[in-house]
Design a protein around this motif. Structure first.
Motif, PDB file in Angstrom:
ATOM      1  N   VAL A  97       0.827  -1.084  -0.161  1.00  0.00           N
ATOM      2  CA  VAL A  97      -0.217  -0.284   0.112  1.00  0.00           C
ATOM      3  C   VAL A  97       1.113   1.022  -0.092  1.00  0.00           C
ATOM      4  N   ILE A  98       1.883   1.101   0.533  1.00  0.00           N
ATOM      5  CA  ILE A  98       2.781   2.734   0.332  1.00  0.00           C
ATOM      6  C   ILE A  98       3.606   2.755  -0.258  1.00  0.00           C
ATOM      7  N   VAL A  99       4.165   1.689  -1.064  1.00  0.00           N
ATOM      8  CA  VAL A  99       4.124   2.037  -2.435  1.00  0.00           C
ATOM      9  C   VAL A  99       3.147   2.030  -3.482  1.00  0.00           C
ATOM     10  N   TYR A 100       2.187   2.180  -3.495  1.00  0.00           N
ATOM     11  CA  TYR A 100       1.077   2.168  -4.160  1.00  0.00           C
ATOM     12  C   TYR A 100       0.887   4.099  -4.170  1.00  0.00           C
ATOM     13  N   PHE A 101       0.338   4.167  -2.926  1.00  0.00           N
ATOM     14  CA  PHE A 101       0.545   6.148  -2.686  1.00  0.00           C
ATOM     15  C   PHE A 101       1.720   6.375  -3.253  1.00  0.00           C
ATOM     16  N   GLN A 129       2.027   7.426  -6.837  1.00  0.00           N
ATOM     17  CA  GLN A 129       1.366   8.164  -6.953  1.00  0.00           C
ATOM     18  C   GLN A 129       1.567   9.841  -6.350  1.00  0.00           C
ATOM     19  N   ALA A 130       2.152   9.508  -5.320  1.00  0.00           N
ATOM     20  CA  ALA A 130       3.333  10.694  -5.421  1.00  0.00           C
ATOM     21  C   ALA A 130       4.048  11.976  -6.206  1.00  0.00           C
ATOM     22  N   VAL A 131       5.238   9.949  -6.386  1.00  0.00           N
ATOM     23  CA  VAL A 131       5.921  10.783  -7.505  1.00  0.00           C
ATOM     24  C   VAL A 131       5.603  11.487  -8.784  1.00  0.00           C
ATOM     25  N   SER A 132       4.461  10.464  -9.290  1.00  0.00           N
ATOM     26  CA  SER A 132       3.904  11.102 -10.567  1.00  0.00           C
ATOM     27  C   SER A 132       2.384  12.539  -9.780  1.00  0.00           C
ATOM     28  N   ASP A 133       2.427  13.173  -9.060  1.00  0.00           N
ATOM     29  CA  ASP A 133       0.860  13.575  -8.364  1.00  0.00           C
ATOM     30  C   ASP A 133      -0.278  12.991  -9.326  1.00  0.00           C
ATOM     31  N   GLY A 134      -0.204  11.663  -8.451  1.00  0.00           N
ATOM     32  CA  GLY A 134      -1.647  11.570  -8.938  1.00  0.00           C
ATOM     33  C   GLY A 134      -2.276  11.117 -10.208  1.00  0.00           C
ATOM     34  N   GLY A 135      -0.735  10.761 -10.893  1.00  0.00           N
ATOM     35  CA  GLY A 135      -1.276   9.910 -12.208  1.00  0.00           C
ATOM     36  C   GLY A 135      -1.313   9.421 -12.958  1.00  0.00           C
ATOM     37  N   GLY A 136      -1.015   8.131 -11.625  1.00  0.00           N
ATOM     38  CA  GLY A 136      -0.855   6.722 -11.652  1.00  0.00           C
ATOM     39  C   GLY A 136       0.200   6.164 -11.086  1.00  0.00           C
ATOM     40  N   VAL A 137       0.129   4.858 -11.291  1.00  0.00           N
ATOM     41  CA  VAL A 137       1.382   3.672 -10.274  1.00  0.00           C
ATOM     42  C   VAL A 137       2.964   3.192 -10.868  1.00  0.00           C
ATOM     43  N   ASN A 183       3.533  10.786   5.062  1.00  0.00           N
ATOM     44  CA  ASN A 183       3.293  11.728   4.145  1.00  0.00           C
ATOM     45  C   ASN A 183       2.018  11.602   2.901  1.00  0.00           C
ATOM     46  N   VAL A 184       2.247  10.198   2.626  1.00  0.00           N
ATOM     47  CA  VAL A 184       1.828   8.998   1.250  1.00  0.00           C
ATOM     48  C   VAL A 184       0.442   8.935   2.333  1.00  0.00           C
ATOM     49  N   LEU A 185       0.598   8.076   3.257  1.00  0.00           N
ATOM     50  CA  LEU A 185      -0.272   7.656   3.448  1.00  0.00           C
ATOM     51  C   LEU A 185      -1.946   8.233   4.671  1.00  0.00           C
ATOM     52  N   PRO A 186      -2.723   8.104   3.752  1.00  0.00           N
ATOM     53  CA  PRO A 186      -4.029   8.571   4.909  1.00  0.00           C
ATOM     54  C   PRO A 186      -4.011   8.447   6.760  1.00  0.00           C
ATOM     55  N   PRO A 187      -4.644   9.414   7.346  1.00  0.00           N
ATOM     56  CA  PRO A 187      -4.687   8.990   8.965  1.00  0.00           C
ATOM     57  C   PRO A 187      -4.791   7.727   9.202  1.00  0.00           C
ATOM     58  N   TYR A 188      -5.826   7.478   8.622  1.00  0.00           N
ATOM     59  CA  TYR A 188      -6.893   5.552   9.322  1.00  0.00           C
ATOM     60  C   TYR A 188      -5.232   4.333   8.418  1.00  0.00           C
ATOM     61  N   LEU A 189      -4.507   5.305   7.113  1.00  0.00           N
ATOM     62  CA  LEU A 189      -3.926   3.720   7.109  1.00  0.00           C
ATOM     63  C   LEU A 189      -2.592   3.962   7.772  1.00  0.00           C
ATOM     64  N   THR A 190      -2.212   5.001   8.328  1.00  0.00           N
ATOM     65  CA  THR A 190      -1.282   5.742   8.832  1.00  0.00           C
ATOM     66  C   THR A 190      -1.039   4.751   9.891  1.00  0.00           C
ATOM     67  N   GLY A 191      -1.947   4.676  11.071  1.00  0.00           N
ATOM     68  CA  GLY A 191      -2.170   3.621  12.293  1.00  0.00           C
ATOM     69  C   GLY A 191      -2.400   2.432  12.790  1.00  0.00           C
ATOM     70  N   PHE A 192      -3.158   2.190  11.044  1.00  0.00           N
ATOM     71  CA  PHE A 192      -3.050   0.777  10.456  1.00  0.00           C
ATOM     72  C   PHE A 192      -1.515   0.443  10.192  1.00  0.00           C
ATOM     73  N   PHE A 193      -1.054   0.723   9.081  1.00  0.00           N
ATOM     74  CA  PHE A 193       0.391   0.602   8.964  1.00  0.00           C
ATOM     75  C   PHE A 193       1.710   0.656  10.133  1.00  0.00           C
TER      76      PHE A 193
END
Length: 531
Positions: A204-208, A211-219, A326-336
């Motif tokens: 999931v971290i690799v995915y997000f 996404q951050a590297v491409s500014d939302g342009g996809g994996v 910085n890249v994970l949503p808060p709920y996923l940050t806590g999970f990870f």
């Protein structure tokens, strides 16, 4: 944001603890076999999950991604070369270890050589785990959690030093409870549950991140951007100035991996608890398959962090936690973060469980109280484990300031990895080498590497020839010395490796084909990323 992060963290941590308790609450925690070897009942999913999670702690997640932040894809050697060592464990070492019915590596040296050789190896393991392994696990875990959960903002504690000490002690106390009250099966079950979460979270971290590297342009767009903007970071072939030059894959890097996966008590104790040889081999080779995925979640995030934050003054061992926060949503940050705590606890409680096993069976039962009952042996391990845990929690915060956490770990590990591997290999492959040779190699090897690292002017030697070539040279010297002593003063009779009858030694039919496939995949991965 902090409340949501903390809530998801506490929920997942509590869930793993509850499920582990439900599964293992009726286990035998009073006999030595039940406590230290899970009653020799482990099947291949538990073995693979526990092996993977014992290895995948924060010294891997934080340290290896930090190394990738500095050096790029070439540091994947620590993951990919490990597969070769796991194949060697499944096909060569494990059948011989299970034949002996051992619970610790030093017991193998008792069977092959003598009691004094076992004692020396016990002392080396205990000292190394207390001073090197356990403190690094806790320190790296604390550093990773501080970045992921923004513990300064969450707690309001502004002092970095105080926060580090508090985090180390909280994690250390929780890990100690798992290891010292639960035994090996509790460790294996919690490892497997956390392993599932860690693999999911890692991808999931690799995915997000992409996404951050491409500014939302996809994996895929993010992947292409990484290759175009940082081509040198994506090269699997390490240069001479990097942490892992390509030539070292065939010397020190391979030997350190070989020890880690075949002779390191912390790792292979779960294979000693295998239900039979076939289950053990399947578990080990499944671990090898998972390790091939390691570069995706243990190296690529470091390269992503380099692309995103290299200009922001982020240091290598802070890069992973910074990326996650910085890249994970808060709920996923806590999970990870919860999964990472699980990873920290996994490595810590596995190492602590192995430490108590070595002390109880090797030192207490073997030296201090030879007539000890089963209860006394288990109780001695728990008492010693608490002493070791508190010592570790004091030492861990003192590691602050290391330039490369993962590099420091491998460097320090080599001091005892190389001599023990040399002695075990020569012991298993020869029949006449005497105990004297093993003792000289164990003590002399540790001293040679320590002098080469720390004593002027000898500490110039590893710098000149590369430290991985240096430790490989020591390995060759130790093996040659043992063989020469075996020729000069051989054992009076050949050593016979007897079957203890502890487990069924029928091998898995798919072991050799699976091993060959894994070796081919290792070569293919290197070729694919060679630049």
């Amino acid at each position: 944001m902090h409340a949501l992060t903390l809530a998801s963290f506490l929920f997942f941590t509590g869930l793993v603890a509850f499920i582990t308790w439900r599964i293992t609450r009726r286990d035998d925690h009073h006999s030595t076999s039940g406590y230290f070897l899970a009653g020799r009942s482990l099947t291949f999913p538990l073995i693979a999950g526990s092996l993977l999670m014992t290895n995948l702690s924060t010294e891997q997640m934080v340290g290896l991604n930090g190394a990738a932040f500095a050096d790029g894809m070439s540091v994947m050697a620590w993951e990919v070369v490990a597969v070769l060592a796991l194949v060697a464990l499944a096909l060569f070492f494990l059948p011989r270890f299970l034949r002996s019915g051992i619970a610790t590596v030093p017991q193998m040296l008792l069977i092959r050589f003598d009691k004094d050789t076992q004692l020396i190896c016990n002392l080396i393991f205990l000292l190394a785990y207390a001073v090197i392994l356990l403190p690094i696990i806790l320190y790296s875990g604390a550093m990773g959690l501080q970045g992921m959960l923004d513990l300064q903002g969450l707690t309001g504690i502004e002092s970095d030093s105080l926060l580090l000490w508090l985090t180390v002690w909280v994690v250390g106390l929780i890990g100690s409870v798992y290891a010292l009250f639960g035994g090996l099966r509790t460790v294996a079950v919690s490892d497997t549950l956390n392993g599932i979460g860690l693999l999911i979270g890692g991808f999931v971290i690799v995915y997000f991140g992409l996404q951050a590297v491409s500014d939302g342009g996809g994996v895929m767009a993010g992947w292409e951007t990484l290759k175009e903007s940082n081509p040198e970071q994506m090269n699997s072939i390490g240069g001479p100035e990097q942490q892992v030059p390509f030539s070292t894959l065939f010397t020190g890097v391979f030997l350190i991996n070989l020890f880690y996966w075949t002779t390191n008590q912390q790792i292979i104790q779960r294979t000693f608890g295998a239900k039979n040889l076939a289950e053990g081999q399947k578990g080990v080779l499944l671990t090898g398959l998972f390790k091939l995925l390691g570069p995706l979640y243990l190296v690529l995030p470091g390269i992503i962090a380099y692309h995103l934050y290299a200009d922001e003054g982020v240091v290598a061992d802070e890069a992973y936690g910074h990326l996650v926060f910085n890249v994970l949503p808060p709920y996923l940050t806590g999970f990870f973060a919860a999964v990472m705590v699980g990873a920290i606890l996994s490595s810590f409680n596995s190492a602590l469980n192995s430490t108590t096993t070595i002390f109880s069976l090797g030192m207490y039962k073997g030296v201090i109280n030879k007539d000890a009952t089963e209860d006394q042996v288990v109780r001695s391990g728990k008492i010693f484990g608490w002493i070791m845990a508190f010592a570790t929690m004091i030492i861990a915060p003192l590691l602050a300031g290391q330039e490369s956490l993962f590099g420091y770990l491998q460097r320090m590990n080599a001091i005892y990895f190389i001599p023990i591997l040399a002695v075990v290999l020569v012991g298993l492959l020869t029949k006449r080498v005497p105990p004297m040779a093993a003792k000289i190699a164990l003590v002399g090897g540790c001293l040679m590497i320590a002098v080469g690292y720390f004593v002027p002017p000898f500490n110039r030697i590893p710098e000149i020839m590369n430290e991985f070539h240096f430790v490989a040279s020591v390995f060759v010297i130790l093996v040659a010395t043992m063989l020469l002593i075996g020729k000069w003063r051989p054992r009076q009779t050949e050593w016979v490796h007897e079957d203890s009858g502890a487990v069924d030694l029928t091998p898995w039919k798919g072991a050799i084909p699976s091993g060959i496939i894994l070796v081919v995949l290792v070569i293919a991965i290197y070729v694919a990323f060679a630049g």
